[in-house]
Design a protein around this motif. Structure first.
Motif: not given
Length: 193
Positions: A25-27, A16-23, A31-35
């Protein structure tokens, strides 16, 4: 406690902790690449020139629209309802982001003015704007300047202060019925004899 059950419990928490970290990171990457621009104004100005030209041909009265307002006045809405009193509407935000609308119609002024002015009431006073006497109406939400003419009514209304309503009324220009190229006096200008 069973060693296998204990191991599974620790793996579930770890997963669960690893899944949260991956989610997360994706978010973050999204956020960085969407203007995005936090300072962008969500209210889009509209261009009402085409509608104005069309309505000036179709309406049975001289259609009013402002000319020469500073750029900080932003048009936000435009409509014409041929069925409901041949009603013309132009909505604006003034430089202080208060609402001001120009409303015109052939409908009976006694019902039309309270409708477009959010139930404002006639104060019995007038405001002289460029030589014409406009009735001054006040309400809880909107105030209004009202000019009742033969066959139609012009209303400048909104949440903006009276001075801004006067500024809009002063800027109104009309074109003769049928869209003739020459400008007639504005609703705020003195009628010619």
């Amino acid at each position: 406690m069973d060693p296998v059950a204990s191991k599974r419990g620790k793996q579930t928490v770890r997963n669960m902790f690893l899944s949260t970290l991956v989610t997360a990171a994706c978010a973050g990457v999204i956020y960085i690449f969407i203007p995005h621009d936090e300072n962008a104004d969500p209210i889009k100005a509209v261009d009402f020139s085409v509608e104005l030209a069309t309505v000036r041909i179709a309406a049975p009265y001289p259609v009013a629209a402002p000319e020469g307002l500073p750029e900080k006045w932003r048009p936000t809405s435009v409509t014409y309802d041929a069925a409901a009193g041949k009603a013309w509407h132009l909505g604006f935000l003034d430089p202080d982001r208060k609402y001001v609308a120009v409303e015109q119609s052939t409908a009976d002024a006694r019902t039309y003015v309270p409708q477009v002015s959010q139930k404002a009431k006639d104060t019995g006073t007038t405001e002289t704007v460029a030589g014409r006497e406009w009735q001054y109406w006040e309400g809880e939400k909107y105030d209004a300047l009202v000019l009742v003419e033969k066959g139609h009514t012009t209303v400048v209304t909104g949440s903006a202060p009276k001075a801004r309503l006067v500024e809009m009324a002063e800027a109104l220009k009309t074109e003769p019925v049928g869209g003739a190229a020459a400008q007639s006096p504005s609703p705020s200008a003195s009628p010619s004899s």
